[in-house]
Design an enzyme around this catalytic site. Sequence first.
Site, mmCIF file in Angstrom:
data_model
loop_
_atom_site.group_PDB
_atom_site.id
_atom_site.type_symbol
_atom_site.label_atom_id
_atom_site.label_comp_id
_atom_site.label_asym_id
_atom_site.label_seq_id
_atom_site.Cartn_x
_atom_site.Cartn_y
_atom_site.Cartn_z
ATOM 1 N N ARG A 121 54.707 93.094 50.347
ATOM 2 C CA ARG A 121 54.668 94.373 51.051
ATOM 3 C C ARG A 121 54.477 95.521 50.086
ATOM 4 O O ARG A 121 53.656 96.397 50.304
ATOM 5 C CB ARG A 121 55.988 94.548 51.811
ATOM 6 C CG ARG A 121 56.287 95.961 52.231
ATOM 7 C CD ARG A 121 57.199 95.991 53.405
ATOM 8 N NE ARG A 121 56.728 95.062 54.409
ATOM 9 C CZ ARG A 121 57.513 94.331 55.197
ATOM 10 N NH1 ARG A 121 58.819 94.435 55.106
ATOM 11 N NH2 ARG A 121 57.000 93.513 56.067
ATOM 12 N N TYR A 122 55.246 95.522 49.022
ATOM 13 C CA TYR A 122 55.176 96.622 48.057
ATOM 14 C C TYR A 122 54.195 96.248 46.946
ATOM 15 O O TYR A 122 53.914 95.066 46.732
ATOM 16 C CB TYR A 122 56.560 96.840 47.449
ATOM 17 C CG TYR A 122 57.609 97.280 48.436
ATOM 18 C CD1 TYR A 122 57.633 98.585 48.909
ATOM 19 C CD2 TYR A 122 58.591 96.400 48.877
ATOM 20 C CE1 TYR A 122 58.614 98.995 49.796
ATOM 21 C CE2 TYR A 122 59.573 96.808 49.763
ATOM 22 C CZ TYR A 122 59.588 98.107 50.218
ATOM 23 O OH TYR A 122 60.545 98.513 51.089
ATOM 24 N N ARG A 125 56.076 93.929 43.847
ATOM 25 C CA ARG A 125 57.117 92.918 44.007
ATOM 26 C C ARG A 125 56.923 92.130 45.296
ATOM 27 O O ARG A 125 56.349 92.637 46.252
ATOM 28 C CB ARG A 125 58.509 93.542 43.976
ATOM 29 C CG ARG A 125 58.718 94.698 44.941
ATOM 30 C CD ARG A 125 59.772 95.642 44.354
ATOM 31 N NE ARG A 125 60.225 96.662 45.293
ATOM 32 C CZ ARG A 125 59.550 97.797 45.518
ATOM 33 N NH1 ARG A 125 58.383 98.021 44.961
ATOM 34 N NH2 ARG A 125 60.036 98.684 46.361
ATOM 35 N N CYS A 134 70.769 78.571 55.877
ATOM 36 C CA CYS A 134 71.896 79.309 55.340
ATOM 37 C C CYS A 134 73.145 78.478 55.574
ATOM 38 O O CYS A 134 73.174 77.615 56.438
ATOM 39 C CB CYS A 134 72.056 80.649 56.063
ATOM 40 S SG CYS A 134 70.815 81.856 55.572
ATOM 41 N N CYS A 138 74.530 84.167 60.269
ATOM 42 C CA CYS A 138 75.028 85.496 60.637
ATOM 43 C C CYS A 138 74.468 85.836 62.019
ATOM 44 O O CYS A 138 73.272 85.728 62.247
ATOM 45 C CB CYS A 138 74.534 86.546 59.650
ATOM 46 S SG CYS A 138 75.036 86.234 57.954
ATOM 47 N N CYS A 141 71.555 88.379 62.015
ATOM 48 C CA CYS A 141 70.434 88.090 61.112
ATOM 49 C C CYS A 141 69.154 88.805 61.556
ATOM 50 O O CYS A 141 68.765 88.727 62.714
ATOM 51 C CB CYS A 141 70.167 86.584 61.065
ATOM 52 S SG CYS A 141 68.873 86.152 59.886
ATOM 53 N N ARG A 143 66.304 87.893 60.567
ATOM 54 C CA ARG A 143 65.330 86.812 60.772
ATOM 55 C C ARG A 143 65.838 85.840 61.819
ATOM 56 O O ARG A 143 65.696 84.622 61.672
ATOM 57 C CB ARG A 143 65.033 86.105 59.447
ATOM 58 C CG ARG A 143 64.573 87.079 58.396
ATOM 59 C CD ARG A 143 63.919 86.463 57.182
ATOM 60 N NE ARG A 143 63.574 87.555 56.275
ATOM 61 C CZ ARG A 143 64.140 87.775 55.086
ATOM 62 N NH1 ARG A 143 65.044 86.932 54.620
ATOM 63 N NH2 ARG A 143 63.802 88.822 54.365
ATOM 64 N N ASP A 302 68.266 96.245 62.068
ATOM 65 C CA ASP A 302 66.859 96.135 62.461
ATOM 66 C C ASP A 302 66.690 95.939 63.973
ATOM 67 O O ASP A 302 67.623 95.558 64.677
ATOM 68 C CB ASP A 302 66.203 94.951 61.734
ATOM 69 C CG ASP A 302 65.987 95.245 60.258
ATOM 70 O OD1 ASP A 302 65.755 96.414 59.919
ATOM 71 O OD2 ASP A 302 66.060 94.291 59.450
ATOM 72 N N ASP A 339 64.663 99.998 57.509
ATOM 73 C CA ASP A 339 63.496 99.187 57.182
ATOM 74 C C ASP A 339 62.492 99.431 58.311
ATOM 75 O O ASP A 339 62.759 99.096 59.470
ATOM 76 C CB ASP A 339 63.882 97.706 57.067
ATOM 77 C CG ASP A 339 63.104 97.012 55.959
ATOM 78 O OD1 ASP A 339 61.976 97.456 55.666
ATOM 79 O OD2 ASP A 339 63.614 96.015 55.408
ATOM 80 N N LYS A 346 61.353 99.956 53.255
ATOM 81 C CA LYS A 346 62.635 100.638 53.377
ATOM 82 C C LYS A 346 62.490 102.141 53.164
ATOM 83 O O LYS A 346 61.909 102.569 52.179
ATOM 84 C CB LYS A 346 63.610 100.059 52.368
ATOM 85 C CG LYS A 346 63.848 98.576 52.586
ATOM 86 C CD LYS A 346 64.696 97.977 51.504
ATOM 87 C CE LYS A 346 64.840 96.484 51.693
ATOM 88 N NZ LYS A 346 63.613 95.727 51.327
HETATM 89 C C1 LIG Z 1 63.528 94.698 50.613
HETATM 90 C C2 LIG Z 1 62.281 94.094 50.249
HETATM 91 C C3 LIG Z 1 61.857 94.051 48.913
HETATM 92 C C4 LIG Z 1 62.671 94.641 47.796
HETATM 93 O O1 LIG Z 1 62.796 96.016 47.959
HETATM 94 P P1 LIG Z 1 63.622 96.867 46.915
HETATM 95 O O2 LIG Z 1 63.689 98.231 47.521
HETATM 96 O O3 LIG Z 1 62.865 96.815 45.625
HETATM 97 O O4 LIG Z 1 64.972 96.233 46.769
HETATM 98 C C5 LIG Z 1 60.636 93.468 48.643
HETATM 99 N N1 LIG Z 1 59.861 92.950 49.606
HETATM 100 C C6 LIG Z 1 60.227 93.001 50.905
HETATM 101 C C7 LIG Z 1 59.323 92.426 51.926
HETATM 102 C C8 LIG Z 1 61.449 93.564 51.269
HETATM 103 O O5 LIG Z 1 61.829 93.578 52.547
#
Ligand SMILES: *Cc1c(COP(=O)(O)O)cnc(C)c1O
Length: 437
Positions: A121-122, A125, A134, A138, A141, A143, A302, A339, A346
């Site tokens: 997504r980002y 990362r 799990c 939870c 959850c 998911r 969520d 989110d 986020k």
């Molecule tokens: C939360 C999340 C991350 C990590 O986000 P940070 O703000 O860096 O902790 C990475 N990918 C996805 C899809 C996420 O939901």
Amino acid sequence: MIYDEVQKAIANKIDEEPKLSNWKNWKWQLKNSIKTLEQFEYLTGIHFKEKERADLKKTFDKFPLSITPYYLSLIDKKNYRNDPVYKQAFGDPKELITLKSEFKDPLSEDRDSPVQGITHRYPDRVLFHVSNICSMYCRHCTRKRKVGDIDFIPSKKQLSAGIEYIKRTPQVRDVLLSGGDALMLSNEMLDWLLSEVCSIPHVEVVRIGTRMPVVLPYRITDELVSILKKYQPLWINTHFNHPNEITSSSKEALAKLADGGFPLGNQSVLLSGVNDCPKIMKILVHKLVQNRVRPYYLYQCDLSEGLSHFRTPVGKGIEIMESLVGHTSGFARPTFVIDAPGGGGKIPIMPNYIISWSTNKVVLRNYEGVITTYKEPDNYKHTCDCDCENCNLEINMAEADESEAIGIERLLSNANETIALVPENNKRIQRRNHKNV
Ligand SMILES: *Cc1c(COP(=O)(O)O)cnc(C)c1O
């Protein structure tokens, strides 16, 4: 290590000859997880009326039950209807309610998935779903759509798709192993997976997301820590929601991880009837930092299906942040985030501290309500003339490339001439384009 009367009584009902060594064995805990209403009633002595039993059974058909004996032992049986552990672990027929505003996959994790197991997504990362199981399901959850899929620990071959994706995507510098719970993998599998991921040259840090310290602290063994230690820098995030979850067993698990040298963070979810109270949250964050865990995120719940009874208004989170900012240590304060539905990622939410702003003055208020002014420099020399080659700031150009800036960062960037971000299908812009033709 506490092995109290409640725990002994539960162990007594599970084993003919209960042993502390069994109770503390994570595999024993998993093998004896509570998966049916009958087991729950038998082990807790709590009994439900016929109508409620039928409703609960329907609920568990859709969203299965699974509670470790350890986590079950934390439920206050005398006041279970109000108990935060009970509410997180044991279902409620309200889960069967689905609102129009809810989604199966509100964060579009499956749509943002280039290969099986990866959500990218980002820019820098990825989230790597390394198991779909799990130790405890939870009830809140995000998911929930996946809970109760056939229990599935992926094989090395299945994980390889994710590893290969990271290898061929050089912008990924941070890999988040999640699931399910990443620590549901065996030690051997974790060792292999971490060695694969950490040997990728552009991967700078790895993170593990796990609720084990909360629901199955005995998973944190010396052997596990000695394996994880080989893969520094490794950050570990866990998921405490209420101070009652911080027990001597969970403290011991956290101490092992902190002594192992892993920076520890906590992600809480704001849940109605569980922790939607500034006083509870303040106690929680204080207990976390006492155990060397830094509160990282506080999530607005969520819009996943079946969670309507857990949701609070956004204002509750702002109220909690208002009670933390200034009132307690900065490092005890999480970032409150929503989110974004649809996969926007986020978004941090804060109370407002800027009251007004002129060309050279900012009016602010502090946590006490004191209104103050900050005088800005009159003759700030705008040092940036975009001549990076001759800049005397110590920029490592290779790592400071602005040309790829996206979003608001692009609007702020001097290396980019974008002056506006316009939503796709904007009618006004479409009319303009039409005229141009
Ligand atoms: C939360 C999340 C991350 C990590 O986000 P940070 O703000 O860096 O902790 C990475 N990918 C996805 C899809 C996420 O939901």
